[in-house]
Structures are given as structure tokens and as C-alpha cells.
Design a protein around this motif. Structure first.
Motif, PDB file in Angstrom:
ATOM      1  N   ASP A 191     -77.115  74.547  64.833  1.00 49.62           N
ATOM      2  CA  ASP A 191     -78.463  74.575  65.427  1.00 49.62           C
ATOM      3  C   ASP A 191     -79.003  73.151  65.542  1.00 49.62           C
ATOM      4  OD1 ASP A 191     -80.779  75.503  66.501  1.00 49.62           O
ATOM      5  OD2 ASP A 191     -81.671  76.114  64.613  1.00 49.62           O
ATOM      6  N   GLY A 192     -78.299  72.355  66.331  1.00 42.35           N
ATOM      7  CA  GLY A 192     -78.697  70.961  66.542  1.00 42.35           C
ATOM      8  C   GLY A 192     -77.863  70.384  67.663  1.00 42.35           C
ATOM      9  N   LEU A 193     -78.194  69.180  68.092  1.00 44.56           N
ATOM     10  CA  LEU A 193     -77.472  68.554  69.190  1.00 44.56           C
ATOM     11  C   LEU A 193     -76.099  68.097  68.707  1.00 44.56           C
ATOM     12  CD1 LEU A 193     -80.334  66.474  70.833  1.00 44.56           C
ATOM     13  CD2 LEU A 193     -79.369  68.653  71.596  1.00 44.56           C
ATOM     14  N   ALA A 194     -75.061  68.551  69.416  1.00 43.82           N
ATOM     15  CA  ALA A 194     -73.692  68.227  69.000  1.00 43.82           C
ATOM     16  C   ALA A 194     -72.821  67.881  70.201  1.00 43.82           C
ATOM     17  CB  ALA A 194     -73.092  69.391  68.226  1.00 43.82           C
ATOM     18  N   ALA A 195     -73.461  67.373  71.280  1.00 41.97           N
ATOM     19  CA  ALA A 195     -72.735  66.906  72.472  1.00 41.97           C
ATOM     20  C   ALA A 195     -71.823  67.997  73.037  1.00 41.97           C
ATOM     21  CB  ALA A 195     -71.934  65.649  72.150  1.00 41.97           C
ATOM     22  N   GLY A 196     -72.287  69.248  73.004  1.00 40.71           N
ATOM     23  CA  GLY A 196     -71.515  70.336  73.585  1.00 40.71           C
ATOM     24  C   GLY A 196     -70.338  70.792  72.744  1.00 40.71           C
ATOM     25  N   LYS A 197     -70.215  70.286  71.503  1.00 42.35           N
ATOM     26  CA  LYS A 197     -69.031  70.580  70.688  1.00 42.35           C
ATOM     27  C   LYS A 197     -69.369  71.402  69.443  1.00 42.35           C
ATOM     28  CE  LYS A 197     -68.226  66.182  70.605  1.00 42.35           C
ATOM     29  NZ  LYS A 197     -67.673  64.845  70.349  1.00 42.35           N
ATOM     30  N   GLY A 198     -70.587  71.887  69.315  1.00 45.45           N
ATOM     31  CA  GLY A 198     -71.007  72.528  68.086  1.00 45.45           C
ATOM     32  C   GLY A 198     -70.816  74.021  68.035  1.00 45.45           C
ATOM     33  N   VAL A 199     -69.919  74.564  68.869  1.00 51.80           N
ATOM     34  CA  VAL A 199     -69.728  76.008  68.935  1.00 51.80           C
ATOM     35  C   VAL A 199     -68.282  76.360  68.632  1.00 51.80           C
ATOM     36  CG1 VAL A 199     -69.898  78.070  70.368  1.00 51.80           C
ATOM     37  CG2 VAL A 199     -71.536  76.209  70.688  1.00 51.80           C
ATOM     38  N   LEU A 200     -68.093  77.314  67.720  1.00 47.97           N
ATOM     39  CA  LEU A 200     -66.765  77.876  67.467  1.00 47.97           C
ATOM     40  C   LEU A 200     -66.760  79.318  67.930  1.00 47.97           C
ATOM     41  CD1 LEU A 200     -63.905  77.698  66.004  1.00 47.97           C
ATOM     42  CD2 LEU A 200     -65.059  78.869  64.118  1.00 47.97           C
ATOM     43  N   VAL A 201     -65.739  79.699  68.707  1.00 45.18           N
ATOM     44  CA  VAL A 201     -65.508  81.086  69.092  1.00 45.18           C
ATOM     45  C   VAL A 201     -64.098  81.432  68.628  1.00 45.18           C
ATOM     46  CG1 VAL A 201     -65.438  82.767  70.955  1.00 45.18           C
ATOM     47  CG2 VAL A 201     -66.987  80.810  71.114  1.00 45.18           C
ATOM     48  N   THR A 202     -63.973  82.424  67.758  1.00 48.98           N
ATOM     49  CA  THR A 202     -62.670  82.710  67.178  1.00 48.98           C
ATOM     50  C   THR A 202     -62.471  84.207  66.954  1.00 48.98           C
ATOM     51  OG1 THR A 202     -61.204  82.264  65.298  1.00 48.98           O
ATOM     52  CG2 THR A 202     -63.561  82.344  64.838  1.00 48.98           C
ATOM     53  N   GLU A 203     -61.212  84.624  66.995  1.00 43.32           N
ATOM     54  CA  GLU A 203     -60.837  86.003  66.672  1.00 43.32           C
ATOM     55  C   GLU A 203     -60.440  86.130  65.206  1.00 43.32           C
ATOM     56  OE1 GLU A 203     -60.750  88.662  68.674  1.00 43.32           O
ATOM     57  OE2 GLU A 203     -61.180  87.752  70.629  1.00 43.32           O
ATOM     58  N   VAL A 204     -60.473  85.013  64.457  1.00 42.71           N
ATOM     59  CA  VAL A 204     -60.020  84.994  63.067  1.00 42.71           C
ATOM     60  C   VAL A 204     -61.232  84.836  62.155  1.00 42.71           C
ATOM     61  CG1 VAL A 204     -58.541  83.848  61.377  1.00 42.71           C
ATOM     62  CG2 VAL A 204     -57.834  83.972  63.783  1.00 42.71           C
ATOM     63  N   LEU A 205     -61.524  85.845  61.362  1.00 41.50           N
ATOM     64  CA  LEU A 205     -62.715  85.826  60.513  1.00 41.50           C
ATOM     65  C   LEU A 205     -62.679  84.658  59.529  1.00 41.50           C
ATOM     66  CD1 LEU A 205     -65.356  87.091  59.579  1.00 41.50           C
ATOM     67  CD2 LEU A 205     -64.032  88.632  58.116  1.00 41.50           C
ATOM     68  N   ALA A 206     -61.528  84.393  58.927  1.00 38.93           N
ATOM     69  CA  ALA A 206     -61.427  83.298  57.956  1.00 38.93           C
ATOM     70  C   ALA A 206     -61.764  81.958  58.594  1.00 38.93           C
ATOM     71  CB  ALA A 206     -60.031  83.255  57.353  1.00 38.93           C
ATOM     72  N   GLU A 207     -61.384  81.781  59.852  1.00 36.83           N
ATOM     73  CA  GLU A 207     -61.704  80.538  60.559  1.00 36.83           C
ATOM     74  C   GLU A 207     -63.209  80.414  60.771  1.00 36.83           C
ATOM     75  OE1 GLU A 207     -60.405  78.102  64.651  1.00 36.83           O
ATOM     76  OE2 GLU A 207     -59.682  80.150  64.283  1.00 36.83           O
ATOM     77  N   ALA A 208     -63.864  81.519  61.104  1.00 43.02           N
ATOM     78  CA  ALA A 208     -65.319  81.514  61.279  1.00 43.02           C
ATOM     79  C   ALA A 208     -66.016  81.194  59.954  1.00 43.02           C
ATOM     80  CB  ALA A 208     -65.793  82.852  61.827  1.00 43.02           C
ATOM     81  N   GLU A 209     -65.523  81.773  58.860  1.00 43.26           N
ATOM     82  CA  GLU A 209     -66.133  81.525  57.553  1.00 43.26           C
ATOM     83  C   GLU A 209     -65.972  80.059  57.140  1.00 43.26           C
ATOM     84  OE1 GLU A 209     -64.324  84.324  54.932  1.00 43.26           O
ATOM     85  OE2 GLU A 209     -65.397  86.054  55.765  1.00 43.26           O
ATOM     86  N   ASP A 210     -64.788  79.495  57.382  1.00 45.87           N
ATOM     87  CA  ASP A 210     -64.565  78.081  57.060  1.00 45.87           C
ATOM     88  C   ASP A 210     -65.470  77.181  57.887  1.00 45.87           C
ATOM     89  OD1 ASP A 210     -62.648  78.770  55.223  1.00 45.87           O
ATOM     90  OD2 ASP A 210     -60.938  78.331  56.534  1.00 45.87           O
ATOM     91  N   ASP A 211     -65.692  77.573  59.154  1.00 42.15           N
ATOM     92  CA  ASP A 211     -66.543  76.769  60.034  1.00 42.15           C
ATOM     93  C   ASP A 211     -67.989  76.798  59.560  1.00 42.15           C
ATOM     94  OD1 ASP A 211     -66.681  75.227  62.614  1.00 42.15           O
ATOM     95  OD2 ASP A 211     -68.101  76.818  63.101  1.00 42.15           O
TER      96      ASP A 211
END
Length: 307
Positions: free
Chosen positions: A27-47
Motif C-alpha cells: 500500500d505505497g508507491l513501488a514503481a509498478g512492482k509492488g504486486v504479487l499474483v500467485t497460485e502458491v499460498l506459501a509464496e503469498a505468505e512469504d511475500d
């Protein structure tokens, strides 16, 4: 569905209530790179943990937004507003993932094309009626006289178009395929919007435009910079080709060097998407620097199946 969190445990608990794909945004400015979209729950949790710890984006990552994942093709619609009225420009489709086939992390956009065969006037009307016009009305209700460009980033889901994001500017790389197709006077349209009374309607050629973004090694993580760029002049000299410079600087010898993640947007135009795509990729082939990367499948599916 969505939720906003500053606590990692609470965010992860909410994640586990959602079906895949999982979407985690800083929830901040990250030059278009601050979004993760994943099918792996563990990857989302780590992010979530990485963002909230500050290791990913520092203070820009002190809050995360967890969202329900949407499926379907993307669509970008640029709209010019005069405070009360909005007129749409031609739709475009962009490609957010770094790799061919929509693989790898999200970026600020690795290419785009216009027109979009699956987004006719009927889709544009739905977006205007359900999203853009109500948004302008809500702004007016808040006492906001918004004049300028409203960029709607959408997904064409099985339940119809849904807005992922708004930006208050021309989108990149969408503008590089929409504006080259404009046959009416852009300056006049923008002047009318600024004056608060749009009276003209933008018109577009039926020719197509395809933009391929050329990025540096390491993008969208830590981009490598300072490499000498060769071949821009040859590419730009091709008929129907424009090379837009973004992450470019000059070194002490006056040579053009890489100075950011996304370095160039190479736009080709032509009577069909296949022609425009061919022009763009031929021009991309003229240009190079150590570690350069680009997608090879921009507009491939649309060019192969224009209907």
C-alpha cells in the motif's frame, strides 16, 4: 473481496480464507512492482512477511492489501475527463508479467497493443456506464472537479469487466499504442478538458499499433544500468516505427546508456496487428545492450486470431 493489514498474522489468516490466485499489494508507491499474483499460498505468505518487515519496499510496504484474484484477459481504457463528461480513447491491452506466456513477476508493463479484438464498443460502453461515469459522479459529490486523463485498468472476467486500478495519467506502455493511432487533434481535446467542456470526439485509424518494452537485466528486481545502447537510430529509421526512450541517460562520452529497468518502448504500426507486431520486433532486433530482455509474445495471440 479485499482487506488491508499491518499485521502479518492477520493478513495471512485472511489470505487463507480466499481461493487462488492470491493477490498481495504493497500500500505505497513501488514503481509498478509492488504486486504479487500467485497460485502458491506459501509464496503469498512469504511475500506478506517480506513486505510488512520492510525488506521489500521499506516504508512503502508498511501496509499490505490482500485481494481476491480475478481471472480473464486484461484491458486498459484511457478516458479524458472535463469534470463532468468523459470520452474514451481506443482500448489497449498490456502485458504485466516479465516472461513469455505471462510467467514471472509483475512489472510496470512489458508491452501493449491496440486495437483489442475482444473489446469492441459494447465493452467500452459497459466500462463507461458501470465504472467511469459513477467514479466521476462520486468525485463531483466529494467536491472534486477532475479534469485530465483517467486510466482504468480492468480484467474481463466471466462476470464482466472489473476495475483493478485507476491511475490519473496516461498509462505506460498503453499510451504508446493508443496515441499513435489517434487521427484527431490531441492538443485540442486536452485543451477542451482543461477548460471544462469537451465538445469534440477523438477518432482513430483502423491501423494497429504494437509496443514491445526492452528492459535491463535484473528488472523488475534490481536493474543493471550504465550499459551502452546500440541501434536506436536504425530502429527509429524504419517506416512505421517509433522508439520511445524511458530509462535512458547519456554517459560522459555522450553515448546513450541504460538508466532504469524499462529502458525503451518500441512501437510498430501497420494495417493489421500482425503487420504492426512484425514492425515492432524487427526494430527491437536492431537494438541491443548487454543483458537486455524483452518478451517475444506481445500481441501474438491477438495477431493470430484477430476476430
Amino acid at each position: 473481496r479485499h482487506g488491508s493489514f499491518t499485521d502479518a498474522d492477520a493478513a495471512i489468516a485472511f489470505l487463507r480464507t480466499l481461493p487462488p490466485p492470491w493477490v498481495v499489494k504493497t500500500d505505497g508507491l513501488a514503481a509498478g512492482k509492488g504486486v504479487l499474483v500467485t497460485e502458491v499460498l506459501a509464496e503469498a505468505e512469504d511475500d506478506v512477511r517480506a513486505k510488512l518487515s520492510g525488506s521489500s519496499f521499506g516504508s512503502a510496504g508498511e501496509r499490505v492489501v490482500i485481494e481476491e484474484g480475478l481471472t480473464g484477459p486484461e484491458l486498459s481504457l484511457l478516458v479524458v475527463c472535463d469534470g463532468t463528461r468523459a470520452v474514451p480513447l481506443a482500448p489497449a491491452q498490456d502485458f504485466k508479467r516479465i516472461g513469455d506466456g505471462g510467467t514471472g513477476p509483475n512489472t510496470g508493463g512489458m508491452g501493449a497493443y491496440s486495437p483489442v479484438p475482444i473489446a469492441g464498443s459494447d465493452v467500452v460502453e459497459v466500462v463507461m456506464d458501470r465504472a467511469v461515469e459513477p467514479t466521476l459522479a462520486a468525485l463531483r459529490a466529494e467536491g472534486i472537479d477532475y479534469r485530465g486523463v483517467l486510466y482504468a485498468g480492468l480484467m474481463l472476467t466471466p462476470d464482466g469487466p472489473k476495475v483493478i486500478e485507476y491511475n490519473v495519467r496516461f498509462g505506460d506502455p498503453e499510451a504508446q499504442v493508443v496515441l499513435p493511432r489517434l487521427t484527431s487533434d490531441l492538443a485540442a481535446l486536452l485543451a477542451e478538458a482543461a477548460a471544462g467542456e469537451i465538445t469534440s470526439s477523438p477518432t482513430f485509424t483502423e491501423d494497429a499499433a504494437v509496443t514491445v518494452v526492452m528492459a535491463t537485466e535484473g528488472y523488475p528486481g534490481t536493474p543493471r544500468t550504465g550499459d551502452v545502447i546500440e541501434g536506436i537510430e536504425a530502429a527509429d529509421a524504419r517506416a512505421g516505427v517509433t522508439v520511445f526512450a524511458a530509462g535512458v541517460a547519456e554517459d560522459d562520452a555522450g553515448r546513450l546508456v541504460t538508466a532504469g529497468g524499462r529502458v525503451l518502448a518500441v512501437t510498430g504500426t501497420g494495417p493489421t496487428l500482425a503487420d504492426a507486431r512484425r514492425s515492432a520486433y524487427e526494430a527491437v532486433g536492431d537494438i541491443g545492450w548487454p543483458g537486455e530482455q524483452h518478451r517475444t509474445d506481445i500481441a501474438a495471440a491477438a495477431a493470430a486470431h484477430p476476430g
